[in-house]
Design a protein around this motif. Structure first.
Motif, PDB file in Angstrom:
ATOM      1  N   PHE A 143      -8.995 -16.270   6.619  1.00 50.85           N
ATOM      2  CA  PHE A 143      -8.293 -14.987   6.606  1.00 50.85           C
ATOM      3  C   PHE A 143      -9.296 -13.850   6.685  1.00 50.85           C
ATOM      4  O   PHE A 143     -10.501 -14.055   6.580  1.00 50.85           O
ATOM      5  N   THR A 144      -8.800 -12.641   6.894  1.00 53.49           N
ATOM      6  CA  THR A 144      -9.654 -11.461   7.012  1.00 53.49           C
ATOM      7  C   THR A 144      -9.715 -10.745   5.661  1.00 53.49           C
ATOM      8  O   THR A 144      -8.704 -10.608   4.975  1.00 53.49           O
ATOM      9  N   VAL A 145     -10.924 -10.297   5.314  1.00 57.07           N
ATOM     10  CA  VAL A 145     -11.129  -9.559   4.066  1.00 57.07           C
ATOM     11  C   VAL A 145     -11.917  -8.292   4.357  1.00 57.07           C
ATOM     12  O   VAL A 145     -12.596  -8.184   5.368  1.00 57.07           O
ATOM     13  N   VAL A 156     -24.494 -15.311  -2.189  1.00 55.93           N
ATOM     14  CA  VAL A 156     -23.425 -15.256  -3.175  1.00 55.93           C
ATOM     15  C   VAL A 156     -22.475 -14.133  -2.805  1.00 55.93           C
ATOM     16  O   VAL A 156     -22.913 -13.072  -2.348  1.00 55.93           O
ATOM     17  N   ILE A 157     -21.181 -14.372  -3.012  1.00 56.91           N
ATOM     18  CA  ILE A 157     -20.210 -13.297  -2.828  1.00 56.91           C
ATOM     19  C   ILE A 157     -19.444 -13.083  -4.118  1.00 56.91           C
ATOM     20  O   ILE A 157     -19.248 -14.011  -4.894  1.00 56.91           O
ATOM     21  N   ALA A 158     -19.039 -11.844  -4.337  1.00 59.73           N
ATOM     22  CA  ALA A 158     -18.179 -11.502  -5.464  1.00 59.73           C
ATOM     23  C   ALA A 158     -16.752 -11.517  -4.938  1.00 59.73           C
ATOM     24  O   ALA A 158     -16.473 -11.012  -3.848  1.00 59.73           O
ATOM     25  N   VAL A 159     -15.850 -12.110  -5.716  1.00 60.74           N
ATOM     26  CA  VAL A 159     -14.477 -12.315  -5.277  1.00 60.74           C
ATOM     27  C   VAL A 159     -13.488 -11.969  -6.380  1.00 60.74           C
ATOM     28  O   VAL A 159     -13.855 -11.819  -7.540  1.00 60.74           O
ATOM     29  N   ASP A 160     -12.234 -11.886  -5.993  1.00 61.26           N
ATOM     30  CA  ASP A 160     -11.130 -11.843  -6.954  1.00 61.26           C
ATOM     31  C   ASP A 160     -10.761 -13.307  -7.190  1.00 61.26           C
ATOM     32  O   ASP A 160     -10.284 -13.974  -6.268  1.00 61.26           O
ATOM     33  N   PRO A 161     -11.006 -13.853  -8.395  1.00 59.11           N
ATOM     34  CA  PRO A 161     -10.765 -15.281  -8.638  1.00 59.11           C
ATOM     35  C   PRO A 161      -9.313 -15.711  -8.441  1.00 59.11           C
ATOM     36  O   PRO A 161      -9.037 -16.892  -8.324  1.00 59.11           O
ATOM     37  N   ALA A 202     -14.096  -3.640  -8.792  1.00 57.93           N
ATOM     38  CA  ALA A 202     -13.347  -3.111  -7.649  1.00 57.93           C
ATOM     39  C   ALA A 202     -12.912  -4.208  -6.688  1.00 57.93           C
ATOM     40  O   ALA A 202     -12.304  -3.929  -5.659  1.00 57.93           O
ATOM     41  N   ILE A 203     -13.225  -5.451  -7.003  1.00 56.35           N
ATOM     42  CA  ILE A 203     -12.883  -6.562  -6.107  1.00 56.35           C
ATOM     43  C   ILE A 203     -11.507  -7.095  -6.503  1.00 56.35           C
ATOM     44  O   ILE A 203     -11.377  -7.915  -7.402  1.00 56.35           O
ATOM     45  N   LYS A 204     -10.495  -6.603  -5.807  1.00 59.28           N
ATOM     46  CA  LYS A 204      -9.108  -7.005  -6.073  1.00 59.28           C
ATOM     47  C   LYS A 204      -8.463  -7.404  -4.760  1.00 59.28           C
ATOM     48  O   LYS A 204      -8.627  -6.728  -3.744  1.00 59.28           O
ATOM     49  N   GLY A 205      -7.738  -8.511  -4.776  1.00 58.94           N
ATOM     50  CA  GLY A 205      -7.042  -8.957  -3.575  1.00 58.94           C
ATOM     51  C   GLY A 205      -8.011  -9.467  -2.526  1.00 58.94           C
ATOM     52  O   GLY A 205      -8.982 -10.145  -2.827  1.00 58.94           O
ATOM     53  N   ASN A 206      -7.756  -9.103  -1.276  1.00 61.75           N
ATOM     54  CA  ASN A 206      -8.562  -9.586  -0.150  1.00 61.75           C
ATOM     55  C   ASN A 206      -9.792  -8.717   0.082  1.00 61.75           C
ATOM     56  O   ASN A 206     -10.020  -8.224   1.181  1.00 61.75           O
TER      57      ASN A 206
END
Length: 188
Positions: free
Chosen positions: A96-98, A128-133, A158-162
């Motif tokens: 998917f696109t983020v 490493v990437i920071a994500v919304d778990p 600030a990492i929420k959703g995609n």
């Protein structure tokens, strides 16, 4: 002679009792003020993921006087595989696109320790990437367009959703990355 045997037997019992007690005590650790899972993991030469697993923790939050198991069966961690290779990438589970921005561990006040306990200051070559778990589970192998193979090893306020943040060691390169829409592949 009997007295000597009794004394030696008593000494042996005391010795065995204290060694068993200290062995059991070394299996647990009492959290002190200022401790983090990362600090405890380094102290006992285990991974943060192992501590979380052995203690059935729901988050990385710990409290003073909390007792933690510090030994057990080893847990495979994301930090073992610094950057997933193409050969170890497996199959694409989802694509998917983020919206992707970049972050660095070189900022004022940054610890450089990720949510999963990776030390980015000591290991600037990690991908490493920071994500919304809730969207991408921590520890997941991914392929990010324009960044490469990486591991989901951090979170951000600030990492929420995609949205994701890609780790880039230098501040100038992180600023150059900017914010862009990229395709991400979740790997199995």
């Amino acid at each position: 002679m009997k007295k000597l045997l009794i004394v030696l037997s008593f000494a042996l019992v005391l010795f065995l009792g204290t060694s068993l007690e200290s062995s059991a005590a070394s299996n647990t650790y009492t959290v002190k003020s200022g401790d983090t899972l990362y600090k405890i993991s380094k102290m006992h030469k285990v991974s943060v993921n192992s501590l979380i697993s052995w203690n059935k923790l729901k988050s990385t939050t710990i409290k003073p006087k909390q007792k933690l198991k510090v030994t057990g069966k080893a847990v495979k961690t994301a930090s073992k595989a610094k950057t997933p290779s193409r050969a170890a990438s497996g199959t694409v589970v989802r694509e998917f696109t983020v919206s992707a921005s970049a972050y660095t561990a070189s900022c004022k006040g940054c610890s450089g320790i990720t949510r999963t306990g990776l030390n980015l200051k000591k290991n600037p070559g990690l991908k490493v990437i920071a994500v919304d778990p809730r969207v991408i589970k921590l520890g997941t192998k991914v392929y990010v367009e324009g960044y490469g193979y990486a591991v989901a090893g951090d979170t951000g306020g600030a990492i929420k959703g995609n949205k994701i943040d890609v780790f880039i060691p230098s501040k100038s390169a992180a600023l150059k990355w900017g914010r862009k829409n990229v395709k991400i592949k979740i790997l199995k």
